[in-house]
Structure formats: structure tokens, C-alpha cells
Design a protein around this motif. Sequence first.
Motif, PDB file in Angstrom:
ATOM      1  N   LEU A  52       0.814  -1.213   0.000  1.00 33.07           N
ATOM      2  CA  LEU A  52       0.000   0.000   0.000  1.00 33.07           C
ATOM      3  C   LEU A  52       0.849   1.265   0.000  1.00 33.07           C
ATOM      4  CD1 LEU A  52      -2.906  -0.885   2.475  1.00 33.07           C
ATOM      5  CD2 LEU A  52      -2.860  -1.036  -0.019  1.00 33.07           C
ATOM      6  N   SER A  53       2.088   1.164   0.502  1.00 33.24           N
ATOM      7  CA  SER A  53       2.977   2.326   0.569  1.00 33.24           C
ATOM      8  C   SER A  53       3.879   2.460  -0.642  1.00 33.24           C
ATOM      9  CB  SER A  53       3.859   2.235   1.830  1.00 33.24           C
ATOM     10  OG  SER A  53       3.094   2.086   2.991  1.00 33.24           O
ATOM     11  N   SER A  54       3.901   1.450  -1.499  1.00 31.33           N
ATOM     12  CA  SER A  54       4.837   1.416  -2.611  1.00 31.33           C
ATOM     13  C   SER A  54       4.471   2.413  -3.702  1.00 31.33           C
ATOM     14  CB  SER A  54       4.876   0.002  -3.210  1.00 31.33           C
ATOM     15  OG  SER A  54       5.636  -0.025  -4.399  1.00 31.33           O
ATOM     16  N   THR A  55       5.500   3.001  -4.322  1.00 33.61           N
ATOM     17  CA  THR A  55       5.264   3.878  -5.465  1.00 33.61           C
ATOM     18  C   THR A  55       4.766   3.084  -6.675  1.00 33.61           C
ATOM     19  OG1 THR A  55       7.609   3.668  -6.067  1.00 33.61           O
ATOM     20  CG2 THR A  55       6.969   5.585  -4.753  1.00 33.61           C
ATOM     21  N   ALA A  56       4.869   1.744  -6.606  1.00 32.06           N
ATOM     22  CA  ALA A  56       4.353   0.902  -7.691  1.00 32.06           C
ATOM     23  C   ALA A  56       2.840   0.725  -7.620  1.00 32.06           C
ATOM     24  CB  ALA A  56       5.026  -0.471  -7.659  1.00 32.06           C
ATOM     25  N   LEU A  57       2.228   1.125  -6.514  1.00 28.45           N
ATOM     26  CA  LEU A  57       0.770   1.053  -6.411  1.00 28.45           C
ATOM     27  C   LEU A  57       0.176   2.026  -7.434  1.00 28.45           C
ATOM     28  CD1 LEU A  57      -1.438  -0.330  -4.587  1.00 28.45           C
ATOM     29  CD2 LEU A  57      -1.546   1.855  -3.367  1.00 28.45           C
ATOM     30  N   PRO A  58      -0.608   1.550  -8.382  1.00 24.42           N
ATOM     31  CA  PRO A  58      -0.999   2.396  -9.519  1.00 24.42           C
ATOM     32  C   PRO A  58      -2.186   3.317  -9.218  1.00 24.42           C
ATOM     33  CG  PRO A  58      -1.890   0.201  -9.807  1.00 24.42           C
ATOM     34  CD  PRO A  58      -1.088   0.161  -8.541  1.00 24.42           C
ATOM     35  N   VAL A  59      -1.973   4.271  -8.312  1.00 22.83           N
ATOM     36  CA  VAL A  59      -3.040   5.229  -8.017  1.00 22.83           C
ATOM     37  C   VAL A  59      -2.731   6.616  -8.576  1.00 22.83           C
ATOM     38  CG1 VAL A  59      -3.835   3.993  -5.976  1.00 22.83           C
ATOM     39  CG2 VAL A  59      -2.074   5.758  -5.730  1.00 22.83           C
ATOM     40  N   ALA A 118      -0.341   8.852  -7.492  1.00 20.35           N
ATOM     41  CA  ALA A 118       0.006   9.877  -6.508  1.00 20.35           C
ATOM     42  C   ALA A 118       1.166  10.755  -6.974  1.00 20.35           C
ATOM     43  CB  ALA A 118       0.346   9.221  -5.172  1.00 20.35           C
ATOM     44  N   TYR A 119       2.039  10.214  -7.822  1.00 19.01           N
ATOM     45  CA  TYR A 119       3.203  10.972  -8.284  1.00 19.01           C
ATOM     46  C   TYR A 119       2.805  12.185  -9.133  1.00 19.01           C
ATOM     47  CZ  TYR A 119       2.352   8.722 -12.784  1.00 19.01           C
ATOM     48  OH  TYR A 119       1.777   8.309 -13.954  1.00 19.01           O
ATOM     49  N   ARG A 140      18.048  13.094   3.110  1.00 18.64           N
ATOM     50  CA  ARG A 140      18.304  13.658   4.449  1.00 18.64           C
ATOM     51  C   ARG A 140      17.018  14.197   5.058  1.00 18.64           C
ATOM     52  NH1 ARG A 140      23.189  15.455   1.934  1.00 18.64           N
ATOM     53  NH2 ARG A 140      22.236  17.464   1.382  1.00 18.64           N
ATOM     54  N   ILE A 141      16.193  14.855   4.238  1.00 17.76           N
ATOM     55  CA  ILE A 141      14.918  15.387   4.735  1.00 17.76           C
ATOM     56  C   ILE A 141      14.011  14.246   5.171  1.00 17.76           C
ATOM     57  CG2 ILE A 141      12.820  16.630   4.072  1.00 17.76           C
ATOM     58  CD1 ILE A 141      14.616  18.251   2.123  1.00 17.76           C
ATOM     59  N   LEU A 142      13.890  13.213   4.340  1.00 14.82           N
ATOM     60  CA  LEU A 142      13.031  12.078   4.685  1.00 14.82           C
ATOM     61  C   LEU A 142      13.530  11.362   5.927  1.00 14.82           C
ATOM     62  CD1 LEU A 142      12.200  10.532   1.191  1.00 14.82           C
ATOM     63  CD2 LEU A 142      10.564  11.455   2.841  1.00 14.82           C
ATOM     64  N   TRP A 143      14.839  11.172   6.041  1.00 13.07           N
ATOM     65  CA  TRP A 143      15.386  10.484   7.212  1.00 13.07           C
ATOM     66  C   TRP A 143      15.076  11.274   8.486  1.00 13.07           C
ATOM     67  CZ3 TRP A 143      16.865   5.632   7.227  1.00 13.07           C
ATOM     68  CH2 TRP A 143      17.555   5.133   8.342  1.00 13.07           C
ATOM     69  N   VAL A 166       2.509  10.016   2.409  1.00  8.01           N
ATOM     70  CA  VAL A 166       2.252  11.441   2.192  1.00  8.01           C
ATOM     71  C   VAL A 166       3.557  12.231   2.193  1.00  8.01           C
ATOM     72  CG1 VAL A 166       1.188  13.516   3.164  1.00  8.01           C
ATOM     73  CG2 VAL A 166      -0.086  11.374   3.107  1.00  8.01           C
ATOM     74  N   LEU A 167       4.400  11.989   3.189  1.00  2.75           N
ATOM     75  CA  LEU A 167       5.646  12.737   3.296  1.00  2.75           C
ATOM     76  C   LEU A 167       6.585  12.429   2.137  1.00  2.75           C
ATOM     77  CD1 LEU A 167       6.288  12.415   7.141  1.00  2.75           C
ATOM     78  CD2 LEU A 167       5.554  14.464   5.897  1.00  2.75           C
ATOM     79  N   GLU A 168       6.687  11.162   1.766  1.00  2.00           N
ATOM     80  CA  GLU A 168       7.571  10.801   0.668  1.00  2.00           C
ATOM     81  C   GLU A 168       7.118  11.471  -0.625  1.00  2.00           C
ATOM     82  OE1 GLU A 168       9.695   6.798  -0.817  1.00  2.00           O
ATOM     83  OE2 GLU A 168       7.530   6.796  -1.115  1.00  2.00           O
ATOM     84  N   ASN A 169       5.826  11.455  -0.901  1.00  2.00           N
ATOM     85  CA  ASN A 169       5.323  12.048  -2.137  1.00  2.00           C
ATOM     86  C   ASN A 169       5.604  13.544  -2.196  1.00  2.00           C
ATOM     87  OD1 ASN A 169       3.636  11.597  -4.638  1.00  2.00           O
ATOM     88  ND2 ASN A 169       2.458  13.224  -3.662  1.00  2.00           N
ATOM     89  N   GLN A 170       5.407  14.249  -1.070  1.00  2.00           N
ATOM     90  CA  GLN A 170       5.625  15.684  -1.070  1.00  2.00           C
ATOM     91  C   GLN A 170       7.110  16.031  -1.152  1.00  2.00           C
ATOM     92  OE1 GLN A 170       3.416  18.297   1.369  1.00  2.00           O
ATOM     93  NE2 GLN A 170       1.547  17.102   1.323  1.00  2.00           N
ATOM     94  N   VAL A 171       7.941  15.271  -0.450  1.00  2.00           N
ATOM     95  CA  VAL A 171       9.389  15.519  -0.526  1.00  2.00           C
ATOM     96  C   VAL A 171       9.901  15.264  -1.942  1.00  2.00           C
ATOM     97  CG1 VAL A 171      11.660  14.728   0.253  1.00  2.00           C
ATOM     98  CG2 VAL A 171       9.844  15.124   1.922  1.00  2.00           C
TER      99      VAL A 171
END
Length: 221
Positions: free
Chosen positions: A15-22, A24-25, A173-176, A152-157
Motif C-alpha cells: 500500500l505504501s509502494s510507489t508501484a501502487l498504480p493510483v 500519486a506521483y 536527508r529530509i526524509l530520514w 504522504v511525506l515521501e510524495n511531497q518531498v
Amino acid sequence: MSITNAAQLLKLLTLSSTALPVGAYCYSQGVESAIDIGLIQDEASSKAYFEDVLELLLVRFELPLLQRLIQNAKNMDAFLPWAELYKASRESKELLAESQQLAFSLNAWIKDVLQIPVEVKKQYGFVPVYAELCARLNLNVMDALTAYCFTVLENQVLAAVKTVPLGQMAGQRILWHLHSLVPDAVAHAMQLPDEALSSALPHYAMLSMQHETQYSRLFRS
């Protein structure tokens, strides 16, 4: 404290993967407008902006709302008022369209991949559909909130990495840094009483509305 078994972990990763075809990118959720007006311009300003997203958007509203939606997913009389509240919180035309498009795509994935009936319609937006799915998959609530927060955070970063532009290492670094804040943020969100939930973020809504007429755009929101 949550203890996630391997089967649950795989569901959460899916559900968290960027491969989920929704799709979001395709969306920046106001990040592109924040860059356009100079609110985000480098690594330090990006970090400060996303810390606010975590605290003001996720902790104060979306995470505790998601918690209530998951917990009430088997009782539509209790579930739908929270779903309506989420829909009402999409303050701009773009935010509502984004949420409903993501919900439509997630429902299509549920029907095609999981091959189970869709219960929550796209009109309510992404978070209610996501919540109902988490409940049907019997995912731990804290784990589901953590996974959603990560997404949410990964997509916005990543939107900032592409558009500022920031280097890949700056984005990491921001994500970490943000990830180090997430466990306490989720725990805090889960303790909020109903009356403490607030989606009042006028500047965030204005960034989204400004994006609707922005001259040059890479993202759909």
C-alpha cells in the motif's frame, strides 16, 4: 506498541509502494505553489515546510481521522460522518479532484487485484477508501497510520526534489529526519480527542488554489 507480522508487513509495503498504480506521483498537494512563491527554496526551508505538514496537517487531522475511519469501518452509520468530514476538508477544487481520483484508482486496484467488492465510493475521497481497505485487510491501526504518514511525506518531498530542484541526497536527508519524528507524531495523533481534530489550514488551502491558475506547472495539484 505494534508488532507487525510478515504478512501484515507485506500488505503495508504494498500500500505504501510507489508501484501502487493510483497516480500519486502526479500531485504535489501545494508543494509546487510553495516553491513558486519562494516558501520552499532549499533543503532547510523544505525541511521546515514538511515538519509543518507533519504536525499541522497529519497529526492534527488526517492521522486521527484515518484512525477513526479504520475503527468504524464495519459500522457505516459511524463511518460515514467521518468520511463526510474528510470530504469537506478538501478545501480547493484541486484537492477534492485529487482525492477522488486517487480513490477511484485505489478502488480499481481493489477490484482487479484483490478481487473483492468496493464498499466506499470515490466521492468520499482517498482516505476513507484507504481506511476501509486497511480494516478489511485487518491491518494494525498504528501500522496503517505510520504507512499513510510515510506515503504522504515521501510524495511531497519527492515533489520538492524534482521541482526546487533538490539533490537526491538532500531529499533523503529530509526524509530520514522526518522519519525520526513519525513514531511520536503517530502516537500523539492517536491520543487526540474528537474535539481536538482540526483541518483549519488556510495558507495550505490558498497554496492549492494558487496552483489552479499557476502559469507553469509540472503537477496536477
